[in-house]
Design a protein around this motif. Structure first.
Motif, PDB file in Angstrom:
ATOM      1  N   THR A 143       0.828  -1.212   0.000  1.00 53.54           N
ATOM      2  CA  THR A 143       0.000   0.000   0.000  1.00 53.54           C
ATOM      3  C   THR A 143       0.859   1.258   0.000  1.00 53.54           C
ATOM      4  O   THR A 143       0.433   2.295  -0.488  1.00 53.54           O
ATOM      5  N   ASN A 189      -1.885   8.478  -2.099  1.00 53.29           N
ATOM      6  CA  ASN A 189      -3.074   8.759  -1.293  1.00 53.29           C
ATOM      7  C   ASN A 189      -3.700  10.064  -1.775  1.00 53.29           C
ATOM      8  O   ASN A 189      -3.695  11.071  -1.080  1.00 53.29           O
ATOM      9  N   ASN A 225      -6.732  11.572   0.342  1.00 59.33           N
ATOM     10  CA  ASN A 225      -6.444  11.940   1.734  1.00 59.33           C
ATOM     11  C   ASN A 225      -7.087  10.984   2.726  1.00 59.33           C
ATOM     12  O   ASN A 225      -7.679  11.406   3.721  1.00 59.33           O
ATOM     13  N   LEU A 226      -6.971   9.685   2.438  1.00 52.70           N
ATOM     14  CA  LEU A 226      -7.471   8.686   3.376  1.00 52.70           C
ATOM     15  C   LEU A 226      -6.615   8.705   4.632  1.00 52.70           C
ATOM     16  O   LEU A 226      -5.460   9.130   4.609  1.00 52.70           O
ATOM     17  N   THR A 258      -4.142   7.859   7.476  1.00 52.39           N
ATOM     18  CA  THR A 258      -2.882   7.124   7.494  1.00 52.39           C
ATOM     19  C   THR A 258      -2.548   6.750   8.935  1.00 52.39           C
ATOM     20  O   THR A 258      -3.154   7.259   9.880  1.00 52.39           O
TER      21      THR A 258
END
Length: 113
Positions: free
Chosen positions: A64, A69, A72-73, A75
């Motif tokens: 991953t 990203n 903006n998931l 983290t």
């Protein structure tokens, strides 16, 4: 039995008409695939069905961390920061509540004396 012209057949179906009787028999005759048509189809690809035989394959990430990203998931770093902030808020709230209880207990002690 006469054969139906394929263009005429397509036009017929595109208007919603349905073949019946001898029209249906002619339709079946029209749908027979010739050996020449089969040869043309068979020459379209020599693909053996194996993924490894494909050219210009995309690179598929295995981790991953190799992904971008762009949505903006959350983290791990972001989650830890929020958890740390929540812990500090809880500690601060608890400390203030304990201090308030201590003040009240002290006031009760002084009022009974």
């Amino acid at each position: 039995m006469s054969k139906i012209d394929k263009k005429m057949l397509v036009q017929s179906f595109s208007t919603g008409s349905k073949p019946t009787g001898s029209d249906f028999e002619n339709l079946i005759d029209t749908l027979e695939v010739t050996d020449l048509e089969k040869q043309g189809w068979n020459k379209k690809s020599d693909f053996d069905g194996k993924y490894s035989s494909l050219s210009e394959k995309p690179t598929i990430p295995t981790k991953t961390s190799e992904l971008t990203n762009d949505s903006n998931l959350e983290t791990t770093t972001g989650s830890q920061g929020k958890a740390d902030g929540a812990l500090e808020s809880a500690k601060s709230y608890t400390d203030s509540q304990l201090a308030d209880i201590l003040v009240r207990l002290t006031a009760l002690e002084n009022s009974e004396v």
